[in-house]
Design an enzyme around this catalytic site. Sequence first.
Site, PDB file in Angstrom:
ATOM      1  N   THR A  56       0.811  -1.240   0.113  1.00  0.00           N
ATOM      2  CA  THR A  56      -0.015   0.061  -0.062  1.00  0.00           C
ATOM      3  C   THR A  56       1.030   1.066   0.087  1.00  0.00           C
ATOM      4  OG1 THR A  56      -1.856   1.243   1.330  1.00  0.00           O
ATOM      5  CG2 THR A  56      -0.159   0.063   2.573  1.00  0.00           C
ATOM      6  N   ASP A  88      -7.476  -5.192   1.332  1.00  0.00           N
ATOM      7  CA  ASP A  88      -8.406  -4.553   0.366  1.00  0.00           C
ATOM      8  C   ASP A  88      -9.670  -4.511   1.292  1.00  0.00           C
ATOM      9  OD1 ASP A  88      -9.015  -3.148  -1.885  1.00  0.00           O
ATOM     10  OD2 ASP A  88     -10.663  -4.675  -2.107  1.00  0.00           O
TER      11      ASP A  88
END
EC number: 3.6.1.66
Length: 200
Positions: A11, A74
């Site tokens: 990320t 996610d």
Amino acid sequence: MKGPATIVMATHNDGKIREFRSVLEPLGYRVLSVRELMPSLAEPEETGLTFMENASLKAAYYMKHTGLPCLADDSGLIVDALDGRPGVFSARYAGEDCDDERNNRKLIRELAHVPYEKRTASYACVLVLIRPDGSKETAEGRCDGIVRDVYAGAGGFGYDPLFYLPQLGKTMAELSLAEKNQISHRGRALRQLADRLSHE
């Protein structure tokens, strides 16, 4: 402790990286972001239709490029009155080049005519850790609340200033990082994953 000494975070979100580090570093892991290792590496296209598909896609992509165990998440907001939207599109709800503010404004607009008691929603998170040997760990977490149209709190990110927790009388953005890690969708998924890693 067995297992990887280093885990790469799939990320570029600084808020997520802080949350991951606060849970995994006490277990003895060195947590690096993709940006620290390969700042010019393009992000993969998130083509999955579920949180699990997108997390798996990201973890596999970054593991392949870094050669290190990679942890991807996610996550998103599931609003009951909006038939589950924004869901997997939470980060880009207002368009591909949007930001948190534009996403929040769109959410407020879409809920403008929905009464407070019907604004129930959940934050959901799926974590996927993929290692170079092909082994895989997954974890899931969920947190229920209500979407308000008034911002409160300066912490967190995303929809946190609008996501109200009735049992605490606060929005997610009003919680300290320690408090958030205890009750949030990501915190719950992380603790589940951390418990497994600590027994390796």
